[in-house]
Design a protein around this motif. Structure first.
Motif, PDB file in Angstrom:
ATOM      1  N   GLN A  45       0.816  -1.210   0.000  1.00 37.97           N
ATOM      2  CA  GLN A  45       0.000   0.000   0.000  1.00 37.97           C
ATOM      3  C   GLN A  45       0.854   1.265   0.000  1.00 37.97           C
ATOM      4  OE1 GLN A  45      -2.909  -0.173   3.135  1.00 37.97           O
ATOM      5  NE2 GLN A  45      -3.875  -2.024   2.326  1.00 37.97           N
ATOM      6  N   ASP A  46       2.092   1.142   0.474  1.00 41.05           N
ATOM      7  CA  ASP A  46       2.989   2.305   0.484  1.00 41.05           C
ATOM      8  C   ASP A  46       3.515   2.654  -0.907  1.00 41.05           C
ATOM      9  OD1 ASP A  46       2.789   2.878   3.216  1.00 41.05           O
ATOM     10  OD2 ASP A  46       4.346   1.417   3.728  1.00 41.05           O
ATOM     11  N   LEU A  47       3.302   1.780  -1.883  1.00 41.52           N
ATOM     12  CA  LEU A  47       3.680   2.112  -3.260  1.00 41.52           C
ATOM     13  C   LEU A  47       2.999   3.399  -3.710  1.00 41.52           C
ATOM     14  CD1 LEU A  47       3.376  -1.434  -4.883  1.00 41.52           C
ATOM     15  CD2 LEU A  47       5.508  -0.137  -4.630  1.00 41.52           C
ATOM     16  N   VAL A  48       1.755   3.550  -3.326  1.00 41.79           N
ATOM     17  CA  VAL A  48       0.987   4.740  -3.717  1.00 41.79           C
ATOM     18  C   VAL A  48       1.622   5.989  -3.130  1.00 41.79           C
ATOM     19  CG1 VAL A  48      -1.268   5.859  -3.640  1.00 41.79           C
ATOM     20  CG2 VAL A  48      -1.117   3.363  -3.870  1.00 41.79           C
ATOM     21  N   ARG A  49       2.039   5.931  -1.870  1.00 39.63           N
ATOM     22  CA  ARG A  49       2.648   7.090  -1.210  1.00 39.63           C
ATOM     23  C   ARG A  49       3.996   7.442  -1.846  1.00 39.63           C
ATOM     24  NH1 ARG A  49       3.886   5.514   4.073  1.00 39.63           N
ATOM     25  NH2 ARG A  49       4.019   7.703   4.681  1.00 39.63           N
ATOM     26  N   LEU A  50       4.768   6.424  -2.221  1.00 37.11           N
ATOM     27  CA  LEU A  50       6.052   6.686  -2.867  1.00 37.11           C
ATOM     28  C   LEU A  50       5.847   7.338  -4.232  1.00 37.11           C
ATOM     29  CD1 LEU A  50       8.072   3.436  -2.033  1.00 37.11           C
ATOM     30  CD2 LEU A  50       8.300   5.684  -0.980  1.00 37.11           C
ATOM     31  N   ARG A  51       4.871   6.835  -4.996  1.00 36.70           N
ATOM     32  CA  ARG A  51       4.619   7.437  -6.306  1.00 36.70           C
ATOM     33  C   ARG A  51       4.086   8.858  -6.166  1.00 36.70           C
ATOM     34  NH1 ARG A  51       0.989   4.276 -10.557  1.00 36.70           N
ATOM     35  NH2 ARG A  51      -0.727   4.997  -9.235  1.00 36.70           N
TER      36      ARG A  51
ATOM     37  N   GLU B 180       5.299  12.227  -7.968  1.00 40.10           N
ATOM     38  CA  GLU B 180       4.368  13.048  -8.747  1.00 40.10           C
ATOM     39  C   GLU B 180       4.355  14.493  -8.250  1.00 40.10           C
ATOM     40  OE1 GLU B 180       1.064   9.653 -10.042  1.00 40.10           O
ATOM     41  OE2 GLU B 180       0.827  10.744  -8.152  1.00 40.10           O
ATOM     42  N   ASN B 181       4.702  14.671  -6.979  1.00 41.49           N
ATOM     43  CA  ASN B 181       4.711  16.009  -6.380  1.00 41.49           C
ATOM     44  C   ASN B 181       6.089  16.669  -6.392  1.00 41.49           C
ATOM     45  OD1 ASN B 181       1.969  15.912  -5.857  1.00 41.49           O
ATOM     46  ND2 ASN B 181       2.224  15.092  -3.799  1.00 41.49           N
ATOM     47  N   GLY B 182       7.022  16.121  -7.170  1.00 41.27           N
ATOM     48  CA  GLY B 182       8.285  16.825  -7.363  1.00 41.27           C
ATOM     49  C   GLY B 182       9.551  16.092  -7.014  1.00 41.27           C
ATOM     50  N   ALA B 183       9.461  14.985  -6.288  1.00 43.76           N
ATOM     51  CA  ALA B 183      10.673  14.230  -5.966  1.00 43.76           C
ATOM     52  C   ALA B 183      11.140  13.460  -7.201  1.00 43.76           C
ATOM     53  CB  ALA B 183      10.416  13.271  -4.816  1.00 43.76           C
ATOM     54  N   ASP B 184      12.440  13.314  -7.338  1.00 43.93           N
ATOM     55  CA  ASP B 184      12.997  12.470  -8.396  1.00 43.93           C
ATOM     56  C   ASP B 184      13.198  11.045  -7.906  1.00 43.93           C
ATOM     57  OD1 ASP B 184      13.418  14.598 -10.395  1.00 43.93           O
ATOM     58  OD2 ASP B 184      14.858  15.355  -8.928  1.00 43.93           O
ATOM     59  N   LEU B 185      13.461  10.921  -6.620  1.00 43.24           N
ATOM     60  CA  LEU B 185      13.618   9.619  -5.966  1.00 43.24           C
ATOM     61  C   LEU B 185      12.933   9.691  -4.613  1.00 43.24           C
ATOM     62  CD1 LEU B 185      14.865   6.826  -5.289  1.00 43.24           C
ATOM     63  CD2 LEU B 185      16.995   8.026  -4.703  1.00 43.24           C
ATOM     64  N   SER B 186      11.997   8.783  -4.373  1.00 42.89           N
ATOM     65  CA  SER B 186      11.364   8.718  -3.059  1.00 42.89           C
ATOM     66  C   SER B 186      11.768   7.408  -2.396  1.00 42.89           C
ATOM     67  CB  SER B 186       9.841   8.837  -3.154  1.00 42.89           C
ATOM     68  OG  SER B 186       9.284   7.801  -3.931  1.00 42.89           O
TER      69      SER B 186
ATOM     70  N   TRP C 266      22.006  11.491  -5.551  1.00 42.55           N
ATOM     71  CA  TRP C 266      22.338  12.713  -4.801  1.00 42.55           C
ATOM     72  C   TRP C 266      23.445  13.503  -5.510  1.00 42.55           C
ATOM     73  CZ3 TRP C 266      26.768  13.145  -1.164  1.00 42.55           C
ATOM     74  CH2 TRP C 266      26.774  14.380  -0.486  1.00 42.55           C
ATOM     75  N   LYS C 267      24.492  12.812  -5.957  1.00 47.14           N
ATOM     76  CA  LYS C 267      25.612  13.488  -6.618  1.00 47.14           C
ATOM     77  C   LYS C 267      25.178  14.159  -7.928  1.00 47.14           C
ATOM     78  CE  LYS C 267      29.439  13.487  -5.551  1.00 47.14           C
ATOM     79  NZ  LYS C 267      30.214  14.465  -4.735  1.00 47.14           N
ATOM     80  N   TYR C 268      24.190  13.586  -8.592  1.00 46.97           N
ATOM     81  CA  TYR C 268      23.685  14.195  -9.828  1.00 46.97           C
ATOM     82  C   TYR C 268      22.667  15.295  -9.562  1.00 46.97           C
ATOM     83  CZ  TYR C 268      25.998  10.940 -13.017  1.00 46.97           C
ATOM     84  OH  TYR C 268      26.932  10.244 -13.749  1.00 46.97           O
ATOM     85  N   GLY C 269      22.422  15.578  -8.302  1.00 42.26           N
ATOM     86  CA  GLY C 269      21.586  16.720  -7.955  1.00 42.26           C
ATOM     87  C   GLY C 269      20.087  16.472  -7.977  1.00 42.26           C
ATOM     88  N   PHE C 270      19.670  15.221  -7.951  1.00 40.21           N
ATOM     89  CA  PHE C 270      18.240  14.935  -7.972  1.00 40.21           C
ATOM     90  C   PHE C 270      17.610  15.205  -6.605  1.00 40.21           C
ATOM     91  CE2 PHE C 270      19.537  12.229 -11.599  1.00 40.21           C
ATOM     92  CZ  PHE C 270      18.660  12.749 -12.539  1.00 40.21           C
ATOM     93  N   LYS C 271      16.339  15.547  -6.631  1.00 38.62           N
ATOM     94  CA  LYS C 271      15.599  15.792  -5.394  1.00 38.62           C
ATOM     95  C   LYS C 271      15.177  14.455  -4.788  1.00 38.62           C
ATOM     96  CE  LYS C 271      11.602  18.095  -3.353  1.00 38.62           C
ATOM     97  NZ  LYS C 271      10.391  18.927  -3.597  1.00 38.62           N
TER      98      LYS C 271
END
Length: 243
Positions: free
Chosen positions: A100-106, A110-116, A192-197
């Motif tokens: 169920q946490d898959l939805v929260r990670l996505r 969708e709200n701006g993170a590149d990696l959650s 992180w080194k590539y500057g992703f959020k």
């Protein structure tokens, strides 16, 4: 709608695999599933093949033998990039990660993170059924990684994650060197080194109740010494942030 793929590596997971697949497909949100099986002697792949008759968005990749967690995910990443997925997830087969946490990670992506990251330590220590020595080993390992690398992530060894396509394209799956659990650290470090959020989403991690853990001293040793090697190499490389 942007497509999502959940990658689940397996080795001898016959007791869990049907349950975890059904749990993902029962979610109201839509996810495809790719099982990467390393020739499990217990017939895990056969169970997946049977379920493919029921679920047309269930995919199976069979490999010749046990080749490491990292290489399983790398193979899955190639599949995801080749088939146009925008959100790509790592998840264990043993229900230690709540589907169920898959939805929260996505949603975080969708709200701006590149990696959650499904984080056990962003809001205290949220681990169920682990012995205290394992909790301490995991928690101290994350502190160690933060100290050596400077990475601003609380749960550096977490294996429950959602990547946007851009992260994997920038890193390049074949540029990841570790094959065990150090792979999890390296992927976060490179993002992180590539500057992703990067965003940590608090989860409750529950240890498996069926099947056998794949953790070993060799895997832990790779993580400890691999972090130093990874940090030293990074000092001689320039990381150009993705546009």
């Amino acid at each position: 709608m942007k497509k999502s793929l959940v990658i689940i590596p397996t080795y001898d997971e016959k007791e869990n695999i049907e349950g975890i697949i059904r749990a993902v497909f029962e979610l109201k949100a839509e996810f495809d599933v790719l099982v990467v099986d390393d020739n499990s002697p217990d017939g895990t792949a056969s169970i997946v093949k049977t379920l493919q008759k029921e679920f047309d968005k269930l995919h199976l990749m069979e490999r010749e033998g046990k080749a490491g967690l990292g290489t399983a995910y790398i193979a899955g990443f190639h599949f995801a990039l080749d088939h146009g997925y925008e959100y790509i997830f790592e998840m264990d087969a043993d229900f230690s990660h709540n589907p169920q946490d898959l939805v929260r990670l996505r949603t975080a992506c969708e709200n701006g993170a590149d990696l959650s990251i499904g984080s056990r330590y962003i809001s205290g220590v949220n681990v169920v059924n682990w012995p205290m020595d394992r909790v301490l080993m995991s928690y101290c390992a994350s502190i160690y990684v933060q100290f050596i690398t400077g990475i601003p992530i609380k749960d550096t060894t977490a294996g429950f994650k959602c990547y946007t396509r851009k992260v994997l394209e920038t890193i390049g799956p074949d540029n990841v060197h570790f094959v065990g659990y150090a792979f999890q650290i390296e992927m976060k470090f490179l993002a992180w080194k590539y500057g992703f959020k990067i965003t940590e989403v608090p989860i409750i991690f529950t240890d498996r109740t069926k099947g056998q853990s794949k953790m070993s001293r060799g895997i832990f040793k790779e993580a400890v010494f691999g972090v130093i090697q990874m940090k030293v190499k990074s000092l001689f490389k320039k990381y150009i942030p993705a546009q």
